[in-house]
Design an enzyme around this catalytic site. Structure first.
Site, mmCIF file in Angstrom:
data_model
loop_
_atom_site.group_PDB
_atom_site.id
_atom_site.type_symbol
_atom_site.label_atom_id
_atom_site.label_comp_id
_atom_site.label_asym_id
_atom_site.label_seq_id
_atom_site.Cartn_x
_atom_site.Cartn_y
_atom_site.Cartn_z
ATOM 1 N N ASP A 71 -1.104 14.108 21.594
ATOM 2 C CA ASP A 71 0.007 13.755 20.695
ATOM 3 C C ASP A 71 -0.227 14.246 19.270
ATOM 4 O O ASP A 71 0.717 14.635 18.588
ATOM 5 C CB ASP A 71 0.191 12.231 20.655
ATOM 6 N N ALA B 85 -3.987 10.184 21.364
ATOM 7 C CA ALA B 85 -3.662 10.385 22.781
ATOM 8 C C ALA B 85 -3.980 11.798 23.277
ATOM 9 O O ALA B 85 -3.090 12.565 23.628
ATOM 10 C CB ALA B 85 -2.186 10.043 23.026
ATOM 11 N N ASN C 233 -4.367 8.836 1.908
ATOM 12 C CA ASN C 233 -4.684 8.220 3.208
ATOM 13 C C ASN C 233 -5.078 9.262 4.251
ATOM 14 O O ASN C 233 -6.175 9.261 4.739
ATOM 15 C CB ASN C 233 -3.474 7.460 3.767
ATOM 16 N N GLU C 234 -4.116 10.136 4.575
ATOM 17 C CA GLU C 234 -4.398 11.075 5.656
ATOM 18 C C GLU C 234 -3.371 12.184 5.788
ATOM 19 O O GLU C 234 -2.239 12.072 5.318
ATOM 20 C CB GLU C 234 -4.482 10.353 7.013
ATOM 21 N N ASP D 298 0.836 -1.205 0.000
ATOM 22 C CA ASP D 298 0.000 0.000 0.000
ATOM 23 C C ASP D 298 0.872 1.258 0.000
ATOM 24 O O ASP D 298 0.528 2.261 -0.611
ATOM 25 C CB ASP D 298 -0.917 0.011 1.225
ATOM 26 N N GLY D 299 2.007 1.172 0.686
ATOM 27 C CA GLY D 299 2.930 2.309 0.705
ATOM 28 C C GLY D 299 3.436 2.638 -0.698
ATOM 29 O O GLY D 299 3.604 3.806 -1.045
ATOM 30 N N ARG E 276 -5.401 19.095 23.098
ATOM 31 C CA ARG E 276 -4.053 18.905 23.640
ATOM 32 C C ARG E 276 -3.768 17.409 23.654
ATOM 33 O O ARG E 276 -4.596 16.638 24.149
ATOM 34 C CB ARG E 276 -3.933 19.468 25.058
HETATM 35 P P1 NAP Z 1 4.323 1.523 6.670
HETATM 36 O O1 NAP Z 1 4.972 1.719 7.980
HETATM 37 O O2 NAP Z 1 4.702 0.373 5.814
HETATM 38 O O3 NAP Z 1 2.717 1.513 6.858
HETATM 39 C C1 NAP Z 1 2.125 0.978 7.952
HETATM 40 C C2 NAP Z 1 1.104 -0.074 7.524
HETATM 41 O O4 NAP Z 1 -0.049 0.593 6.987
HETATM 42 C C3 NAP Z 1 1.599 -1.025 6.441
HETATM 43 O O5 NAP Z 1 1.175 -2.328 6.785
HETATM 44 C C4 NAP Z 1 0.887 -0.513 5.203
HETATM 45 O O6 NAP Z 1 0.719 -1.508 4.229
HETATM 46 C C5 NAP Z 1 -0.440 -0.131 5.814
HETATM 47 N N1 NAP Z 1 -1.305 0.757 5.043
HETATM 48 C C6 NAP Z 1 -0.985 1.835 4.266
HETATM 49 N N2 NAP Z 1 -2.108 2.376 3.759
HETATM 50 C C7 NAP Z 1 -3.148 1.625 4.216
HETATM 51 C C8 NAP Z 1 -4.555 1.687 4.048
HETATM 52 N N3 NAP Z 1 -5.120 2.651 3.318
HETATM 53 N N4 NAP Z 1 -5.328 0.773 4.688
HETATM 54 C C9 NAP Z 1 -4.788 -0.186 5.456
HETATM 55 N N5 NAP Z 1 -3.452 -0.303 5.652
HETATM 56 C C10 NAP Z 1 -2.657 0.608 5.047
HETATM 57 O O7 NAP Z 1 4.438 2.910 5.871
HETATM 58 P P2 NAP Z 1 3.952 3.194 4.402
HETATM 59 O O8 NAP Z 1 3.858 1.928 3.633
HETATM 60 O O9 NAP Z 1 4.781 4.306 3.915
HETATM 61 O O10 NAP Z 1 2.453 3.722 4.596
HETATM 62 C C11 NAP Z 1 2.187 4.991 5.056
HETATM 63 C C12 NAP Z 1 0.988 4.889 5.941
HETATM 64 O O11 NAP Z 1 1.321 4.227 7.131
HETATM 65 C C13 NAP Z 1 0.449 6.215 6.381
HETATM 66 O O12 NAP Z 1 -0.358 6.811 5.404
HETATM 67 C C14 NAP Z 1 -0.293 5.824 7.636
HETATM 68 O O13 NAP Z 1 -1.668 5.573 7.372
HETATM 69 C C15 NAP Z 1 0.321 4.518 8.067
HETATM 70 N N6 NAP Z 1 0.823 4.621 9.433
HETATM 71 C C16 NAP Z 1 0.222 3.876 10.380
HETATM 72 C C17 NAP Z 1 0.592 3.999 11.702
HETATM 73 C C18 NAP Z 1 -0.126 3.170 12.727
HETATM 74 O O14 NAP Z 1 -0.947 2.342 12.335
HETATM 75 N N7 NAP Z 1 0.132 3.374 14.005
HETATM 76 C C19 NAP Z 1 1.602 4.885 12.076
HETATM 77 C C20 NAP Z 1 2.208 5.641 11.070
HETATM 78 C C21 NAP Z 1 1.806 5.500 9.741
HETATM 79 P P3 NAP Z 1 1.939 -2.001 3.301
HETATM 80 O O15 NAP Z 1 2.823 -2.830 4.173
HETATM 81 O O16 NAP Z 1 1.250 -2.792 2.239
HETATM 82 O O17 NAP Z 1 2.671 -0.793 2.769
HETATM 83 MN MN MN Z 2 4.678 -0.037 3.658
#
Ligand code: NAP
Ligand code: MN
Length: 266
Positions: A153, A188, A124-125, A50-51, A151
């Site tokens: 995170d 948070a 995404n966001e 997804d990334g 207030r």
């Molecule tokens: P990453 O660290 O690999 O992403 C975290 C997880 O989110 C991965 O398993 C990724 O899938 C999954 N993901 C991304 N978009 C998604 C969606 N629309 N629905 C469900 N899962 C999704 O980082 P990245 O691949 O660069 O992705 C960036 C995204 O990570 C950000 O947009 C944010 O939404 C998410 N993120 C999540 C957290 C958390 O859950 N605490 C914290 C920071 C960021 P893949 O492994 O297939 O890439």
């Molecule tokens: Mn990823």
């Protein structure tokens, strides 16, 4: 048809890309591989996770239609497994006009204290955090009316398709991408005798605007994969984007089956 690929940086993903190109060329269909946004591809194949798809949409923008092939686990934006390449190529060649589904984006306007304005968007966001580990303070306005002083995170403004990502990890709701909405979720929040937030995620319809007035001198803004420290931001206004990201669907895979496959039973 002009096709571009965006790859996750690993050997297996590059092998899958090569196999796909070989199979497509063997069909002798009038497909041409191009290598950058300047060449205006009709379709962008994201091979990875997804990334990788998030990276692809920021590289190629909202013009082309996207298809995701996953080389890790099943993704929210990826329909095809590497062992299904033959079937994918067959459908790509046969279906000149595949079904297109469109996913809403989050549109954001970042206004600096000196009045400068930056327009951004996220599939995404948008994430707002303080630049340091100390508390983020932001006044939240909805359609010009004050809601609260947050207030904590951080705050997340997610799209429907982004609702299953970071938003879900902070207990936000999962929103079907046919619903044109954005969701404001807390990370948070401080809730005690002195400080109070709504402490629930809010889902806002199209044409509503959430504005975050920033009190910290330095903040971190995340837009999908991108993150940066910003100084002297006055406010961030978010709404449902005017435009949508298009996905070409060559097979039926419902959003709710993706939810089940990803979170309940793969
Ligand atoms: P990453 O660290 O690999 O992403 C975290 C997880 O989110 C991965 O398993 C990724 O899938 C999954 N993901 C991304 N978009 C998604 C969606 N629309 N629905 C469900 N899962 C999704 O980082 P990245 O691949 O660069 O992705 C960036 C995204 O990570 C950000 O947009 C944010 O939404 C998410 N993120 C999540 C957290 C958390 O859950 N605490 C914290 C920071 C960021 P893949 O492994 O297939 O890439
Ligand atoms: Mn990823």
């Amino acid at each position: 048809m002009k096709i571009a690929t965006v790859l996750r940086n690993d050997d297996y993903t590059r092998e899958v890309e090569q196999a796909l190109k070989d199979k497509l060329r063997a069909t002798k269909s009038p497909c041409e591989f191009v290598s950058g946004p300047d060449e205006h591809p009709d379709m962008v194949l994201s091979i990875g996770g997804d990334g990788t798809l998030l990276e692809a949409v920021h590289q190629y923008g909202i013009e082309p239609a996207y298809v995701g092939i996953h080389t890790g686990h099943l993704g929210f934006y990826a329909d095809w497994r590497p062992d299904e390449l033959d079937e994918f190529v067959e459908r790509l060649v046969q279906q000149a006009e595949p079904a297109i589904v469109e996913y809403p984006i989050v549109e954001c306007r970042i206004t600096m204290r000196d009045g400068q304005v930056f327009d951004k968007w996220a599939l995404n966001e948008l994430v707002l955090r303080n630049a340091s580990l100390s508390t983020l303070v932001a006044c939240v306005y909805i359609n010009g009316d004050e809601l609260e002083t947050f207030r904590g995170d951080g705050l997340i403004v997610s799209s429907p398709s982004g609702s299953t990502a970071y938003n879900k990890a902070v207990d936000g709701a999962i929103v079907h991408p046919s619903i044109e909405a954005i969701q404001l979720s807390e990370i948070a929040s401080i809730n005690n005798q002195a400080y109070r937030t709504i402490n629930s995620s809010l889902v806002l319809p199209k044409h509503h605007e959430v504005e975050l007035i920033v009190m910290n001198p330095e903040i971190m803004i995340g837009l999908d994969r991108e993150q940066a420290i910003w100084k002297d931001v006055r406010s961030i206004a978010c709404r449902v984007g005017q435009e949508k990201v298009k996905f070409a669907r060559f097979k039926r895979l419902t959003f709710w089956s993706r939810v089940r496959n990803s979170f309940i039973k793969g």
